[in-house]
Design an enzyme around this catalytic site. Structure first.
Site, PDB file in Angstrom:
ATOM      1  N   CYS A   2     -27.535   0.207 -37.904  1.00 16.74           N
ATOM      2  CA  CYS A   2     -27.249  -0.826 -38.906  1.00 16.74           C
ATOM      3  C   CYS A   2     -26.360  -0.282 -40.026  1.00 16.74           C
ATOM      4  O   CYS A   2     -26.446   0.884 -40.385  1.00 16.74           O
ATOM      5  CB  CYS A   2     -28.538  -1.318 -39.534  1.00 16.74           C
ATOM      6  SG  CYS A   2     -29.725  -1.896 -38.320  1.00 16.74           S
ATOM      7  N   ARG A  27     -20.246   2.016 -36.552  1.00 18.35           N
ATOM      8  CA  ARG A  27     -21.594   2.571 -36.426  1.00 18.35           C
ATOM      9  C   ARG A  27     -22.341   1.961 -35.243  1.00 18.35           C
ATOM     10  O   ARG A  27     -23.370   2.485 -34.816  1.00 18.35           O
ATOM     11  CB  ARG A  27     -22.382   2.307 -37.714  1.00 18.35           C
ATOM     12  CG  ARG A  27     -21.812   3.007 -38.928  1.00 18.35           C
ATOM     13  CD  ARG A  27     -22.454   2.504 -40.205  1.00 18.35           C
ATOM     14  NE  ARG A  27     -23.854   2.838 -40.287  1.00 18.35           N
ATOM     15  CZ  ARG A  27     -24.344   3.957 -40.811  1.00 18.35           C
ATOM     16  NH1 ARG A  27     -23.527   4.844 -41.314  1.00 18.35           N
ATOM     17  NH2 ARG A  27     -25.636   4.180 -40.856  1.00 18.35           N
ATOM     18  N   TRP A  75     -28.083  -3.396 -35.612  1.00 17.78           N
ATOM     19  CA  TRP A  75     -28.219  -2.793 -34.280  1.00 17.78           C
ATOM     20  C   TRP A  75     -29.690  -2.970 -33.941  1.00 17.78           C
ATOM     21  O   TRP A  75     -30.561  -2.323 -34.521  1.00 17.78           O
ATOM     22  CB  TRP A  75     -27.832  -1.321 -34.347  1.00 17.78           C
ATOM     23  CG  TRP A  75     -27.683  -0.657 -33.012  1.00 17.78           C
ATOM     24  CD1 TRP A  75     -26.572  -0.633 -32.221  1.00 17.78           C
ATOM     25  CD2 TRP A  75     -28.681   0.089 -32.312  1.00 17.78           C
ATOM     26  NE1 TRP A  75     -26.822   0.084 -31.077  1.00 17.78           N
ATOM     27  CE2 TRP A  75     -28.103   0.537 -31.101  1.00 17.78           C
ATOM     28  CE3 TRP A  75     -30.017   0.434 -32.568  1.00 17.78           C
ATOM     29  CZ2 TRP A  75     -28.803   1.298 -30.169  1.00 17.78           C
ATOM     30  CZ3 TRP A  75     -30.706   1.184 -31.639  1.00 17.78           C
ATOM     31  CH2 TRP A  75     -30.092   1.604 -30.453  1.00 17.78           C
ATOM     32  N   ASN A 101     -31.802  -1.013 -42.971  1.00 12.21           N
ATOM     33  CA  ASN A 101     -31.515  -0.110 -41.855  1.00 12.21           C
ATOM     34  C   ASN A 101     -32.732   0.798 -41.728  1.00 12.21           C
ATOM     35  O   ASN A 101     -33.156   1.393 -42.710  1.00 12.21           O
ATOM     36  CB  ASN A 101     -30.256   0.717 -42.165  1.00 12.21           C
ATOM     37  CG  ASN A 101     -30.039   1.837 -41.161  1.00 12.21           C
ATOM     38  OD1 ASN A 101     -30.604   1.829 -40.071  1.00 12.21           O
ATOM     39  ND2 ASN A 101     -29.204   2.804 -41.529  1.00 12.21           N
ATOM     40  N   GLY A 102     -33.301   0.886 -40.530  1.00 14.59           N
ATOM     41  CA  GLY A 102     -34.474   1.749 -40.335  1.00 14.59           C
ATOM     42  C   GLY A 102     -35.571   0.991 -39.628  1.00 14.59           C
ATOM     43  O   GLY A 102     -35.339  -0.061 -39.029  1.00 14.59           O
ATOM     44  N   GLU A 485     -20.282  18.193 -21.861  1.00 11.35           N
ATOM     45  CA  GLU A 485     -19.599  17.312 -22.812  1.00 11.35           C
ATOM     46  C   GLU A 485     -18.573  16.445 -22.094  1.00 11.35           C
ATOM     47  O   GLU A 485     -18.410  15.263 -22.400  1.00 11.35           O
ATOM     48  CB  GLU A 485     -18.965  18.160 -23.924  1.00 11.35           C
ATOM     49  CG  GLU A 485     -18.141  17.400 -24.940  1.00 11.35           C
ATOM     50  CD  GLU A 485     -18.909  16.330 -25.708  1.00 11.35           C
ATOM     51  OE1 GLU A 485     -20.125  16.177 -25.527  1.00 11.35           O
ATOM     52  OE2 GLU A 485     -18.248  15.602 -26.480  1.00 11.35           O
ATOM     53  N   LYS A 489     -18.637  12.390 -22.192  1.00 10.48           N
ATOM     54  CA  LYS A 489     -17.491  11.594 -22.673  1.00 10.48           C
ATOM     55  C   LYS A 489     -17.160  10.494 -21.678  1.00 10.48           C
ATOM     56  O   LYS A 489     -16.967   9.350 -22.039  1.00 10.48           O
ATOM     57  CB  LYS A 489     -16.239  12.467 -22.850  1.00 10.48           C
ATOM     58  CG  LYS A 489     -16.122  13.313 -24.083  1.00 10.48           C
ATOM     59  CD  LYS A 489     -15.929  12.595 -25.382  1.00 10.48           C
ATOM     60  CE  LYS A 489     -17.192  12.133 -25.989  1.00 10.48           C
ATOM     61  NZ  LYS A 489     -18.025  12.967 -26.744  1.00 10.48           N
ATOM     62  N   GLU A 492     -20.026   7.719 -21.408  1.00 10.59           N
ATOM     63  CA  GLU A 492     -20.299   6.845 -22.550  1.00 10.59           C
ATOM     64  C   GLU A 492     -19.180   5.846 -22.829  1.00 10.59           C
ATOM     65  O   GLU A 492     -19.457   4.749 -23.309  1.00 10.59           O
ATOM     66  CB  GLU A 492     -20.643   7.647 -23.815  1.00 10.59           C
ATOM     67  CG  GLU A 492     -19.509   8.444 -24.388  1.00 10.59           C
ATOM     68  CD  GLU A 492     -19.924   9.268 -25.597  1.00 10.59           C
ATOM     69  OE1 GLU A 492     -20.810   8.863 -26.336  1.00 10.59           O
ATOM     70  OE2 GLU A 492     -19.331  10.349 -25.791  1.00 10.59           O
ATOM     71  N   HIS A 508     -28.605  23.557  -4.283  1.00 15.24           N
ATOM     72  CA  HIS A 508     -30.052  23.383  -4.436  1.00 15.24           C
ATOM     73  C   HIS A 508     -30.429  21.913  -4.570  1.00 15.24           C
ATOM     74  O   HIS A 508     -31.520  21.601  -5.037  1.00 15.24           O
ATOM     75  CB  HIS A 508     -30.547  24.209  -5.630  1.00 15.24           C
ATOM     76  CG  HIS A 508     -30.266  25.662  -5.463  1.00 15.24           C
ATOM     77  ND1 HIS A 508     -30.985  26.469  -4.608  1.00 15.24           N
ATOM     78  CD2 HIS A 508     -29.288  26.453  -5.973  1.00 15.24           C
ATOM     79  CE1 HIS A 508     -30.487  27.682  -4.624  1.00 15.24           C
ATOM     80  NE2 HIS A 508     -29.449  27.709  -5.446  1.00 15.24           N
ATOM     81  N   LYS A 607     -22.886   4.908 -33.674  1.00 14.69           N
ATOM     82  CA  LYS A 607     -22.271   6.162 -34.105  1.00 14.69           C
ATOM     83  C   LYS A 607     -23.302   7.091 -34.729  1.00 14.69           C
ATOM     84  O   LYS A 607     -23.301   8.288 -34.499  1.00 14.69           O
ATOM     85  CB  LYS A 607     -21.161   5.852 -35.105  1.00 14.69           C
ATOM     86  CG  LYS A 607     -20.428   7.083 -35.621  1.00 14.69           C
ATOM     87  CD  LYS A 607     -19.587   7.709 -34.534  1.00 14.69           C
ATOM     88  CE  LYS A 607     -18.859   8.951 -34.969  1.00 14.69           C
ATOM     89  NZ  LYS A 607     -18.415   9.748 -33.815  1.00 14.69           N
TER      90      LYS A 607
HETATM   91  C1  F6R Z   1     -21.348  11.390 -28.063  1.00 14.19           C
HETATM   92  C2  F6R Z   1     -21.900  11.411 -29.394  1.00 14.19           C
HETATM   93  C3  F6R Z   1     -23.355  11.624 -29.539  1.00 14.19           C
HETATM   94  C4  F6R Z   1     -23.632  12.446 -30.814  1.00 14.19           C
HETATM   95  C5  F6R Z   1     -25.146  12.503 -31.080  1.00 14.19           C
HETATM   96  C6  F6R Z   1     -25.450  13.324 -32.304  1.00 14.19           C
HETATM   97  O1  F6R Z   1     -19.968  11.221 -28.086  1.00 14.19           O
HETATM   98  O2  F6R Z   1     -21.196  11.226 -30.353  1.00 14.19           O
HETATM   99  O3  F6R Z   1     -23.921  12.204 -28.422  1.00 14.19           O
HETATM  100  O4  F6R Z   1     -23.113  13.725 -30.634  1.00 14.19           O
HETATM  101  O5  F6R Z   1     -25.628  11.204 -31.268  1.00 14.19           O
HETATM  102  O6  F6R Z   1     -24.848  12.767 -33.430  1.00 14.19           O
HETATM  103  P1  F6R Z   1     -24.616  13.623 -34.724  1.00 14.19           P
HETATM  104  O7  F6R Z   1     -23.642  14.689 -34.382  1.00 14.19           O
HETATM  105  O8  F6R Z   1     -24.076  12.658 -35.731  1.00 14.19           O
HETATM  106  O9  F6R Z   1     -25.949  14.195 -35.106  1.00 14.19           O
END
Ligand code: F6R
Length: 612
Positions: A2, A27, A75, A101-102, A485, A489, A492, A508, A607
């Site tokens: 949110c 976000r 959200w 938010n929360g 990673e 990428k 997602e 395995h 985000k």
């Molecule tokens: C993937 C991504 C997430 C963040 C994770 C941690 O692209 O952005 O996996 O890395 O949610 O977020 P932060 O770094 O803000 O703690």
């Protein structure tokens, strides 16, 4: 997660709120709304879906006149994403409007109590409990009412509240509270603001107050007053934001993600340069001694998602140079598993946003068990930056695309700095190697630029592979760290199922999944191990897989039977992950683009994950 905005001043509030909400779109959200106070009444407009719907509903805010208001992007946590559950929520008699938010953990008990007292609930949200609780606690003064009501809330919240005229006769007041969820205050001239983060405010003001947990702010057009848990006034310092308004705009790029990939050379430079002085690694916030280092028995790196994968690359660097045992623990696991942590453990938490709920909890747990803590964080003044014993900021600037790119690159760059720094304190590195590593690290921004420049064919490769349903990333050593990673990428932002496997693990189990046409992305930059990975490539090729190899630009022969190649410039081996991830970010970007995905705001993702 949110997003919240609040405004009080002498301009029309709704357009300012809606424009602030647009800045918070990144976000992640599923509905949006605003509440504006005007001529003795609070008027609300809200809509599920994009902010464009809210914009259309209110004619850009014009249909909601008034100088005081709050706005929200939701959200969903409690209740489906629809118009009724969207915020703001109005109390039964329309006196209070709330954005939140929360998660209110005791909402069910409060709801029962309020229903028993005759209150009716229209939504399924925990937030509506707050607006009705405010009405229930109303004592004629909005400020003391808000304090009374919030004292009864358990859980995490950043709250914004407006009240229609109360008995004090004070006009134009809005209230903001914070408990384990991000909220900042912005100081203007004859107007003041609050918001979830600076991106919403930077076009109006660069003067910010960071609220701490338990604090409560009263905003009028003329001033902001902050109170502590027991109602005492607190003198809060004002911080000046360095971000340029343009940093949070797309600046001609089609998506924030590609803009942010292109910014990686500069972001890594900004992160490394201030920490290398006269050929030596220095940190502005802390300095360890050899004696302190000698007492560290092991290092735990804890984080979520990509930040934890940056930690995996960090582990490779620190263990190789310092020979201290390093483990990487997911913060969401560490917080609940009674970890073995004591004064001899150094805990490094990694977070772009600095607000990830699980990472905050893991940090608190580690501190409670006696560990010294270092946070690698991008957002100045964030919760994690405030909580940790020491902070190393990644100077990546605002990262708006949900999928992190420059966040990850700058985090791995900080690990490179830390590993050199620790290695010297541990007495594990001689002067010559130290000098060489520092000079190689200084070259990384240009290596990253080269990683972008030599991969012009990636949009073409993306067309070839965009229809794949499953993609397997394989590698060994630091290549495996980067695989994780790379796979994240791709999944997602393109919604293609992608998994990372240690190449040696294929036999395995995973090899059972390989069939004619499966795509295997084989990372083979770890020189000591690439002939092993090359053997695994042969095995998957023998079963009909297409192989896209990620190799050093001079070393295509490493996996010569591959169908296609992605290239990585030669670097100091330990620092390879910082450059190796770049083409994988580009590959994920172009595959998602090819498939018409909403790249900057992938479905279901937020985000900043401020709830568990
Ligand atoms: C993937 C991504 C997430 C963040 C994770 C941690 O692209 O952005 O996996 O890395 O949610 O977020 P932060 O770094 O803000 O703690």
């Amino acid at each position: 997660m949110c997003g919240i905005v609040g405004y009080t001043g002498n301009r029309e509030a709704a357009p300012i709120l809606i424009s602030g909400l647009k800045k918070l779109e990144y976000r992640g959200y599923d509905s949006a709304g605003v509440a504006v106070f005007h001529e003795g009444e609070i008027k609300i407009a809200k809509s599920h879906g994009k902010i464009a719907n809210l914009d259309a509903l209110t004619s850009g805010g014009a249909s909601l006149p008034g100088f005081v208001g709050v706005g929200h992007t939701r959200w969903a946590t409690h209740g489906a994403p629809n118009d009724v559950n969207a915020h703001p929520h109005l109390s039964d008699d329309g006196r209070f409007a709330v954005v939140h938010n929360g998660i209110i953990e005791n909402y069910s008990a409060l709801r029962d109590e309020l229903i028993a007292s005759g209150y009716e609930f229209k939504s399924d949200t925990d937030t509506e409990v707050i607006s009705n609780l405010l009405e229930y606690c109303y004592d004629g003064d909005a400020k003391s009412t808000v304090m009374k009501a919030t004292a009864r809330l358990k859980g995490s919240y950043a709250l914004g509240v407006i009240c229609r005229n109360d008995e004090t006769g004070i006009t134009g007041r809005i209230f903001a509270m914070r408990e384990a969820a991000p909220l900042i205050l912005g100081l203007g001239v004859g107007e003041n603001y609050f918001a979830s983060d600076v991106t919403a405010l930077v076009e109006h003001t660069k003067n910010i107050i960071y609220l701490d947990d338990g604090e409560f702010a009263e905003l009028t057009p003329q001033k902001i007053t902050v109170y502590g848990v027991t109602g005492e006034k607190i003198d809060k310092p004002v911080s000046h934001i360095m971000w340029d308004v343009k940093a949070a705009e797309r600046g001609g790029y089609e998506h924030f993600m590609i803009k942010e990939i292109m910014e990686e050379p500069a972001a890594v430079k900004a992160t490394i340069d201030p920490r290398i002085k006269d050929g030596r690694v220095v940190f502005e916030d802390f300095s360890f001694t050899s004696e302190r280092m000698a007492k560290i028995g092991r290092i735990i790196i804890t984080a979520c998602g990509s930040a934890s994968y940056a930690g995996e690359a960090g582990r490779e660097m620190i263990e190789a140079l310092c020979r201290i045992p390093v483990t990487v623990e997911l913060a969401s696991e560490l917080r609940y598993r009674s970890p073995i942590i004591d004064e001899s453990t150094l805990v490094i938490v990694v977070s772009q946003s600095g607000e990830t709920a699980d990472t905050i909890a893991a940090l608190k747990e580690s501190k409670a068990r006696g560990a010294e803590t270092i946070a690698i964080v991008n957002i100045v003044g964030s919760s994690i930056a405030k909580l940790a014993d020491h902070v190393i900021y990644t100077w990546a600037g605002p990262e708006i695309a949900v999928a992190t790119t420059k966040g990850y690159a700058t985090q791995t760059a900080v690990f490179a700095l830390l590993s050199i720094y620790f290695a010297e304190l541990c007495g594990k590195i001689d002067g010559e190697r130290y000098k060489k590593l520092v000079s190689e690290l200084e070259k990384m921004p240009s290596k990253i630029q080269r990683a972008i420049d030599i991969n012009h064919h990636i949009p073409y490769l993306s067309k070839l592979y965009a229809d794949k349903k499953d993609v397997f990333f394989i590698g060994r050593g630091f290549d495996f760290a980067v695989c994780r990673e790379g796979a994240l990428k791709l999944k997602e932002i393109s919604y293609i199922h992608a998994e990372a496997y240690a190449a040696g693990e294929l036999k395995h189990g995973t090899i059972a999944l390989i069939e004619n046409g499966s795509l295997v992305v084989a990372l083979a930059c770890c020189r000591e191990l690439y002939d092993k990975t090359a053997s695994n490539v042969e095995e998957v090729k023998a079963r009909g897989a297409k192989v896209l190899a990620v190799v050093h630009e001079d070393n295509k022969r490493a996996v010569s039977t591959s169908d296609d190649f992605i290239l990585v410039p030669e670097t100091e081996p330990l620092f390879t992950p910082i450059a190796e991830i770049i083409p994988l970010q580009l590959f994920a970007y172009y595959v998602a683009k090819e498939n018409g995905c909403d790249i900057d705001k992938p479905k279901n993702l937020a985000k900043s994950v401020t709830v568990e």
